[in-house]
Scaffold this motif. Structure first.
Motif, PDB file in Angstrom:
ATOM      1  N   VAL A   9       0.823  -1.208   0.000  1.00 46.88           N
ATOM      2  CA  VAL A   9       0.000   0.000   0.000  1.00 46.88           C
ATOM      3  C   VAL A   9       0.859   1.261   0.000  1.00 46.88           C
ATOM      4  O   VAL A   9       0.523   2.243  -0.670  1.00 46.88           O
ATOM      5  CB  VAL A   9      -0.962   0.007   1.221  1.00 46.88           C
ATOM      6  CG1 VAL A   9      -1.708   1.316   1.330  1.00 46.88           C
ATOM      7  CG2 VAL A   9      -1.933  -1.152   1.134  1.00 46.88           C
ATOM      8  N   VAL A  10       1.964   1.244   0.710  1.00 46.80           N
ATOM      9  CA  VAL A  10       2.834   2.433   0.760  1.00 46.80           C
ATOM     10  C   VAL A  10       3.408   2.705  -0.625  1.00 46.80           C
ATOM     11  O   VAL A  10       3.412   3.848  -1.085  1.00 46.80           O
ATOM     12  CB  VAL A  10       3.948   2.276   1.815  1.00 46.80           C
ATOM     13  CG1 VAL A  10       4.879   3.472   1.794  1.00 46.80           C
ATOM     14  CG2 VAL A  10       3.345   2.093   3.203  1.00 46.80           C
ATOM     15  N   ARG A  11       3.884   1.664  -1.303  1.00 45.03           N
ATOM     16  CA  ARG A  11       4.411   1.845  -2.662  1.00 45.03           C
ATOM     17  C   ARG A  11       3.322   2.365  -3.591  1.00 45.03           C
ATOM     18  O   ARG A  11       3.555   3.277  -4.381  1.00 45.03           O
ATOM     19  CB  ARG A  11       4.989   0.520  -3.176  1.00 45.03           C
ATOM     20  CG  ARG A  11       5.606   0.676  -4.565  1.00 45.03           C
ATOM     21  CD  ARG A  11       6.314  -0.562  -5.011  1.00 45.03           C
ATOM     22  NE  ARG A  11       5.424  -1.714  -4.948  1.00 45.03           N
ATOM     23  CZ  ARG A  11       5.830  -2.969  -4.794  1.00 45.03           C
ATOM     24  NH1 ARG A  11       7.105  -3.247  -4.672  1.00 45.03           N
ATOM     25  NH2 ARG A  11       4.960  -3.950  -4.761  1.00 45.03           N
ATOM     26  N   THR A  17       0.688   9.378  -5.732  1.00 47.38           N
ATOM     27  CA  THR A  17       0.839  10.799  -5.404  1.00 47.38           C
ATOM     28  C   THR A  17       2.040  11.450  -6.084  1.00 47.38           C
ATOM     29  O   THR A  17       2.166  12.673  -6.073  1.00 47.38           O
ATOM     30  CB  THR A  17       0.975  10.997  -3.885  1.00 47.38           C
ATOM     31  OG1 THR A  17       2.111  10.261  -3.426  1.00 47.38           O
ATOM     32  CG2 THR A  17      -0.279  10.545  -3.153  1.00 47.38           C
ATOM     33  N   GLY A  18       2.949  10.644  -6.629  1.00 36.22           N
ATOM     34  CA  GLY A  18       4.134  11.198  -7.268  1.00 36.22           C
ATOM     35  C   GLY A  18       5.288  11.445  -6.317  1.00 36.22           C
ATOM     36  O   GLY A  18       6.297  12.021  -6.703  1.00 36.22           O
ATOM     37  N   TYR A  19       5.152  11.022  -5.056  1.00 33.64           N
ATOM     38  CA  TYR A  19       6.233  11.178  -4.090  1.00 33.64           C
ATOM     39  C   TYR A  19       7.222  10.030  -4.246  1.00 33.64           C
ATOM     40  O   TYR A  19       6.853   8.923  -4.603  1.00 33.64           O
ATOM     41  CB  TYR A  19       5.718  11.183  -2.655  1.00 33.64           C
ATOM     42  CG  TYR A  19       4.771  12.316  -2.336  1.00 33.64           C
ATOM     43  CD1 TYR A  19       5.004  13.605  -2.800  1.00 33.64           C
ATOM     44  CD2 TYR A  19       3.647  12.100  -1.557  1.00 33.64           C
ATOM     45  CE1 TYR A  19       4.135  14.641  -2.500  1.00 33.64           C
ATOM     46  CE2 TYR A  19       2.775  13.136  -1.254  1.00 33.64           C
ATOM     47  CZ  TYR A  19       3.030  14.398  -1.729  1.00 33.64           C
ATOM     48  OH  TYR A  19       2.180  15.425  -1.421  1.00 33.64           O
ATOM     49  N   GLU A  34      13.029   2.262  -6.870  1.00 33.72           N
ATOM     50  CA  GLU A  34      13.867   2.932  -7.867  1.00 33.72           C
ATOM     51  C   GLU A  34      14.510   4.219  -7.357  1.00 33.72           C
ATOM     52  O   GLU A  34      15.374   4.795  -8.023  1.00 33.72           O
ATOM     53  CB  GLU A  34      13.059   3.216  -9.149  1.00 33.72           C
ATOM     54  CG  GLU A  34      11.885   4.121  -8.957  1.00 33.72           C
ATOM     55  CD  GLU A  34      10.584   3.390  -8.606  1.00 33.72           C
ATOM     56  OE1 GLU A  34       9.536   4.027  -8.784  1.00 33.72           O
ATOM     57  OE2 GLU A  34      10.605   2.226  -8.158  1.00 33.72           O
ATOM     58  N   ARG A  35      14.135   4.689  -6.168  1.00 33.20           N
ATOM     59  CA  ARG A  35      14.698   5.919  -5.598  1.00 33.20           C
ATOM     60  C   ARG A  35      15.541   5.658  -4.353  1.00 33.20           C
ATOM     61  O   ARG A  35      16.029   6.604  -3.722  1.00 33.20           O
ATOM     62  CB  ARG A  35      13.570   6.896  -5.231  1.00 33.20           C
ATOM     63  CG  ARG A  35      12.602   7.296  -6.324  1.00 33.20           C
ATOM     64  CD  ARG A  35      13.103   8.344  -7.280  1.00 33.20           C
ATOM     65  NE  ARG A  35      13.591   9.556  -6.697  1.00 33.20           N
ATOM     66  CZ  ARG A  35      12.882  10.654  -6.446  1.00 33.20           C
ATOM     67  NH1 ARG A  35      11.601  10.695  -6.708  1.00 33.20           N
ATOM     68  NH2 ARG A  35      13.463  11.722  -5.943  1.00 33.20           N
TER      69      ARG A  35
END
Length: 89
Positions: A9-11, A17-19, A34-35
Motif C-alpha cells: 500500500v505504501v508503494r 501521489t508522485g512522491y 527505484e529511488r
C-alpha cells in the motif's frame, strides 16, 4: 530510525501521489525501490526524522497535517525546513 523499500500500500500511495518517499511518525522512511539510492531524497526524509525527534511523534504529526491544511505541501513549514537542510531548496 529505519529506511525501508516501500512495499504494498505504501508503494501504491507513493506512486499514486508522485512522491519518492514518505516518513512515518514512528521514524521509518519508506522509499520507492527505484529511488532508494537517491541521496538527496533520503537526506530530505532524514530531516523529517530529525523533526520527529525534536518535536515528538504526536506533535510532529499534527504540525505536519496543520501545515498541509494551512499552507499546502510546498509551503508547509516542515517541508520548507526539510528542503533547506537537505539542499533541495
Amino acid at each position: 530510525m529505519k529506511i525501508e523499500t516501500a512495499r504494498h500500500v505504501v508503494r501504491w500511495f507513493l506512486r499514486r501521489t508522485g512522491y519518492g518517499a514518505i516518513t512515518a511518525p514512528w521514524q521509518t522512511v519508506y522509499v520507492l525501490p527505484e529511488r532508494i539510492r537517491d541521496a538527496g531524497l533520503v537526506k530530505h526524509e532524514l530531516v523529517h526524522v530529525e523533526q520527529i525527534q525534536r518535536l515528538g511523534a504526536w506533535c510532529w504529526t499534527w504540525q505536519y497535517l496543520w501545515g498541509l491544511l494551512r499552507h499546502g505541501y510546498q509551503d508547509n513549514p516542515l517541508e520548507v525546513e526539510a528542503r533547506k537542510k537537505s539542499g533541495m531548496a
